[in-house]
Design an enzyme around this catalytic site. Structure first.
Site, PDB file in Angstrom:
ATOM      1  CD  GLU A   1      -1.159  -0.694   3.627  1.00 35.95           C
ATOM      2  OE1 GLU A   1      -1.987  -1.608   3.479  1.00 35.95           O
ATOM      3  OE2 GLU A   1      -1.061  -0.032   4.658  1.00 35.95           O
TER       4      GLU A   1
ATOM      5  CB  CYS B   1       4.275  -2.103  13.408  1.00 32.63           C
ATOM      6  SG  CYS B   1       4.294  -1.818  11.629  1.00 32.63           S
TER       7      CYS B   1
ATOM      8  CB  CYS C   1       2.248   0.983   9.666  1.00 39.99           C
ATOM      9  SG  CYS C   1       3.840   0.566   9.049  1.00 39.99           S
TER      10      CYS C   1
HETATM   11  N1  SAH Z   1      10.503   0.173   8.954  1.00 36.82           N
HETATM   12  C1  SAH Z   1      10.669   1.587   8.936  1.00 36.82           C
HETATM   13  C2  SAH Z   1       9.626   2.352   8.125  1.00 36.82           C
HETATM   14  C3  SAH Z   1       8.205   1.893   8.135  1.00 36.82           C
HETATM   15  S1  SAH Z   1       7.161   2.262   9.479  1.00 36.82           S
HETATM   16  C4  SAH Z   1      10.736   2.127  10.343  1.00 36.82           C
HETATM   17  O1  SAH Z   1      10.589   1.352  11.282  1.00 36.82           O
HETATM   18  O2  SAH Z   1      10.989   3.314  10.524  1.00 36.82           O
HETATM   19  C5  SAH Z   1       6.976   4.011   9.558  1.00 36.82           C
HETATM   20  C6  SAH Z   1       6.702   4.482  10.973  1.00 36.82           C
HETATM   21  O3  SAH Z   1       5.360   4.178  11.397  1.00 36.82           O
HETATM   22  C7  SAH Z   1       7.622   3.833  11.981  1.00 36.82           C
HETATM   23  O4  SAH Z   1       8.096   4.834  12.854  1.00 36.82           O
HETATM   24  C8  SAH Z   1       6.688   2.878  12.685  1.00 36.82           C
HETATM   25  O5  SAH Z   1       7.165   2.518  13.956  1.00 36.82           O
HETATM   26  C9  SAH Z   1       5.401   3.660  12.710  1.00 36.82           C
HETATM   27  N2  SAH Z   1       4.171   2.882  12.957  1.00 36.82           N
HETATM   28  C10 SAH Z   1       3.934   1.584  12.743  1.00 36.82           C
HETATM   29  N3  SAH Z   1       2.678   1.252  13.107  1.00 36.82           N
HETATM   30  C11 SAH Z   1       2.103   2.374  13.569  1.00 36.82           C
HETATM   31  C12 SAH Z   1       0.818   2.689  14.086  1.00 36.82           C
HETATM   32  N4  SAH Z   1      -0.131   1.760  14.191  1.00 36.82           N
HETATM   33  N5  SAH Z   1       0.576   3.955  14.454  1.00 36.82           N
HETATM   34  C13 SAH Z   1       1.530   4.919  14.324  1.00 36.82           C
HETATM   35  N6  SAH Z   1       2.752   4.692  13.837  1.00 36.82           N
HETATM   36  C14 SAH Z   1       3.048   3.426  13.480  1.00 36.82           C
END
Ligand code: SAH
Length: 332
Positions: free
Chosen positions: A85, A112, A324
């Protein structure tokens, strides 16, 4: 669309052609958006035939869209029937897209959705480039900025992500300014070091999400491989080398990492560094037990009092599963 300009130049040299043809191909692909190699009319017929036999110009497709206020979420179907996505966001400074870098993710962050869906494979460069091309085509407008913050850990797919950056940044590519491109990592130390040596002015964001190893170990398994002090020393080296400000992402999880003491610990870690903290209101999902923090403002104020630059990330798309991995996880 997986080849950077220098790779395409090398290809033309290898078939005994002049390397400037690479620029012509880039113009057809990214400026004219021509999908049929046979229509690259400033190339000789024999060169077009050779290109068509050496390359397969295949496209991913938009499987589903969900629209919210100032935000649009796209579910893409890949040619092997996997899904990823991307999210389009309308900011006052322009249109930005959040792209995915892998099908699933192996980093296993507990809060996540993407981590719930294990990595199936890396995305090819063209599959990342086309997320942007298809969105631009869909809305009939140009994208100004890109964040690699969708599904996947970009530094676990380093080479393809770097090629993607080179293509979207190139003047005859999608021409998106390097300063408008941000890569977010959960903290793969060797790749942070490698990234610091690249001659590209791309932004780096680190998902720190905790102020001590005890908490980070619980929510981010990657911390067992590279703990806070290791990852922060890699970030310090990166800043020294590049002179660029780094974004520290901190997802605010209720009663997990959001106490005032956590804010003070975080301020202590970041003191004197050229960074700014982006507090992310947690996007709750039905599948995971974490809740959004109720102390975001207090946490922010505590950091400010310690002299730390901090902003709270604007919330987009909670109602359209834009956090995410959430749209894909409905589909698979
Ligand atoms: N793997 C990379 C990039 C992808 S995630 C990383 O970890 O940075 C992008 C961001 O969204 C990351 O900071 C992750 O921790 C955050 N994230 C994941 N799930 C989330 C959620 N449900 N709510 C808010 N942020 C979230």
């Amino acid at each position: 669309m997986s080849l950077s300009i220098s790779e395409l130049e090398n290809y033309f040299i290898s078939i005994g052609e002049k390397k400037f043809k690479a620029i012509q191909v880039f113009e057809w692909l990214y400026v004219h958006k021509e999908k049929n190699i046979n229509n690259f009319t400033n190339l000789k017929k024999e060169v077009r035939d050779k290109l068509a036999s050496d390359f397969n110009l295949e496209f991913i497709s938009i499987k589903r869209k969900e629209e919210g206020q100032l935000v649009k979420k796209y579910l893409f179907e890949l040619n092997d029937n996997n899904y990823v996505e991307a999210v389009l966001m309308e900011h006052d400074y322009g249109l930005s897209v959040c792209v995915s870098s892998q099908v699933g993710c192996n980093m296993g962050c507990k809060f996540c959705e993407s981590g719930r869906l294990k990595k199936v494979r890396n995305l090819e460069t063209f599959e990342m480039v086309q997320q942007i091309i298809l969105i631009e085509e869909d809305i009939g407008k140009k994208i100004q900025s890109v964040v690699v913050m969708g599904i996947g850990e970009p530094f676990d797919n380093y080479d393809n992500v770097i090629n993607f950056v080179k293509i979207i940044n190139h003047a005859k590519g999608l021409s998106i300014g390097a300063r408008h491109i941000t890569i977010s990592t959960c903290g793969l130390v060797p790749k942070i070091e490698e990234f610091g040596n690249l001659p590209l002015q791309v932004n780096l964001a680190l998902s720190l999400h905790a102020s001590n190893d005890e908490v980070r170990n619980k929510i981010m398994p990657v911390n067992k491989a590279y703990n806070i002090s290791q990852v922060m020393s890699a970030i310090k080296n990166y800043i020294n080398k590049t002179n660029r400000r780094v974004t520290i992402e901190y997802v605010m999880l209720n009663m997990v990492n959001d106490s005032i003491n956590n804010a003070l610990e975080l301020a202590h870690i970041l003191k004197g560094m050229n960074v700014y903290v982006n507090l992310i209101p947690y996007n709750e999902t039905n599948n995971l037990e974490f809740k959004k923090s109720e102390r975001i403002q207090e946490f922010k104020d505590a950091l400010l009092k310690c002299g730390i630059n901090v902003t709270v990330r604007r919330e987009f798309g909670g109602n359209i599963s834009a956090a995410c991995g959430q749209l894909r996880s409905k589909e698979v």
